[in-house]
Design an enzyme around this catalytic site. Structure first.
Site: not given
Ligand code: ZN
Length: 405
Positions: A110, A283, A137, A112, A264
């Site tokens: 995935q 994804r 994140e 972001h 990642h």
């Molecule tokens: Zn992630």
């Protein structure tokens, strides 16, 4: 319900929601129920514990008789909960989300979106992107984390191309001298995987055959490739991506930051994860969920090089995992038996999770004990409190980074 809640300058215990995604740990390996001291339902996966105010799984604030969603309380009294500065910067919402993640098997590959891309995606396709926020994140290993993060450095990518001609043949010519060329190559790989799944199936079958016939022992990535090929079928583009991304083994206490656009996948481990309050995921493989190849191509950062792994910076007894994100600052602290810390919140909301041992909080002339797995929120109203370890303890704290008072 909220009318009856009278906010006081004190910490509040939280009750948090577990997400039972299929990749979570199960039975004896189930980490989250063990952390919480709860019974394990046989066969059920325990993947994530969400601590925060995300509408998908908001934490409940526990007071004497009541349990009230944290997000609703913040919306009703943003300045008292968040603090003036945080409310001013982020509005009447908690800007971060803390999670415990427990992966028995690979999560999807995935990336972001940035804030701007997230807003655009939400407008264009609200069904798949219900969230208009970005999701930087940071993940910190509790007992180890195996993960794929970002593209390998150029020299290693070149080695992959020559060691696995099956991938290079499928993705087309690979003039990987710079990041534009890498982006083009990866985009071609993703698009061809979508358009010609039989060709990808044949390429991964050739590679699988060659690996199983080979005399030399298999590398970790090669073993992973064979396992995941059985699980997701040979036409999953994630099988090629495995070879192109950095494979990380994080020791307990080490963290990795993933910014917008970096591809990642977490493969295995129990971790603490902290992010902007968002569930925005694009994804592209190793998943039965919705894959959005064109969007991934659009948001992908084709940066080559080692992943940003950090053991944190020590500051006044805390280990701080600094990131460029404005929404959160995650830190960890180990406390010896009897050790006591005075904490000044600087008038900003904080959330804590006890991952080992137990601590006792002191504020005004009150006190409360929090054991392993317990979490609590400190509203901005409470500017100072004491925290003492009743036995050797480890705690995590999230707050909004900013000027400390
Ligand atoms: Zn992630």
């Amino acid at each position: 319900m909220i009318k009856e809640f009278e906010l006081a300058a004190r910490p509040y215990r939280l009750r948090n929601r577990v997400q039972h995604y299929a990749w979570g740990t199960r039975n004896e390996a189930a980490f989250i129920p063990r952390l919480l001291g709860e019974a394990v339902e046989p066969g059920r996966p325990y993947a994530e514990l969400w601590i925060g105010a995300h509408p998908k799984a908001p934490s409940q604030v526990l007071s004497d008789a009541d349990a009230v969603p944290l997000g609703a309380l913040i919306a009703a009294e943003p300045e008292a909960w968040l603090g003036e500065a945080v409310a001013h910067q982020f509005g009447a919402e908690l800007p971060f989300l803390l999670k415990v993640l427990s992966a028995a098997e690979a999560l999807s590959i995935q990336a972001h979106p940035t804030q701007e891309q997230a807003a655009r995606l939400h407008e264009r396709d609200p069904e798949h992107y219900p969230d208009a926020n970005h999701k930087p994140e940071v993940a910190v290993a509790l007992d180890g984390l195996t993960a794929l993060v970002g593209f390998k450095p150029w020299a290693e990518l070149r080695a992959v191309v020559s060691a696995y001609p099956e991938i290079a043949e499928f993705g087309g010519a690979m003039e990987l001298a710079d990041e534009t060329a890498l982006h083009e190559f990866y985009a071609r790989l993703l698009r061809r995987a979508l358009a010609e799944p039989e060709a990808l199936e044949a390429a991964t079958a050739r590679l699988a055959h060659r690996l199983t016939e080979r005399q030399a022992p298999l590398s970790e990535t090669e073993r992973l490739f064979l396992q995941l090929r059985v699980k997701y079928g040979g036409a999953d583009v994630g099988l090629c991506s495995l070879f192109l991304f950095n494979l990380l083994h994080l020791q307990p206490g080490a963290g990795v930051y993933t910014e917008a656009g970096v591809p990642h996948a977490y493969l295995r481990g129990n971790i603490i994860e902290c992010m902007a309050n968002s569930d925005n995921v694009v994804r592209a493989g190793l998943t039965p969920k919705f894959k959005d190849v064109e969007t991934l191509v659009e948001i992908l950062t084709p940066q080559m090089g080692p992943a940003p792994v950090s053991t944190g910076e020590r500051e006044a007894g805390w280990i701080i995992y600094r990131t460029p994100a404005a929404e959160f600052e995650l830190s960890r602290r180990e406390l010896a038996v009897g050790e006591r810390v005075e904490i000044a919140t600087g008038g900003r909301i904080e959330i804590y999770l006890v991952t080992r041992g137990s601590v006792r909080l002191h504020w005004a002339d009150e006190t409360a004990a929090y054991g392993r797995g317990a979490s609590f929120v400190v509203p901005a109203l409470l500017e100072r409190f004491g925290l003492a370890a009743e036995d050797a303890a480890e705690i995590f704290r999230v707050r909004v980074p900013g000027r400390r008072l």
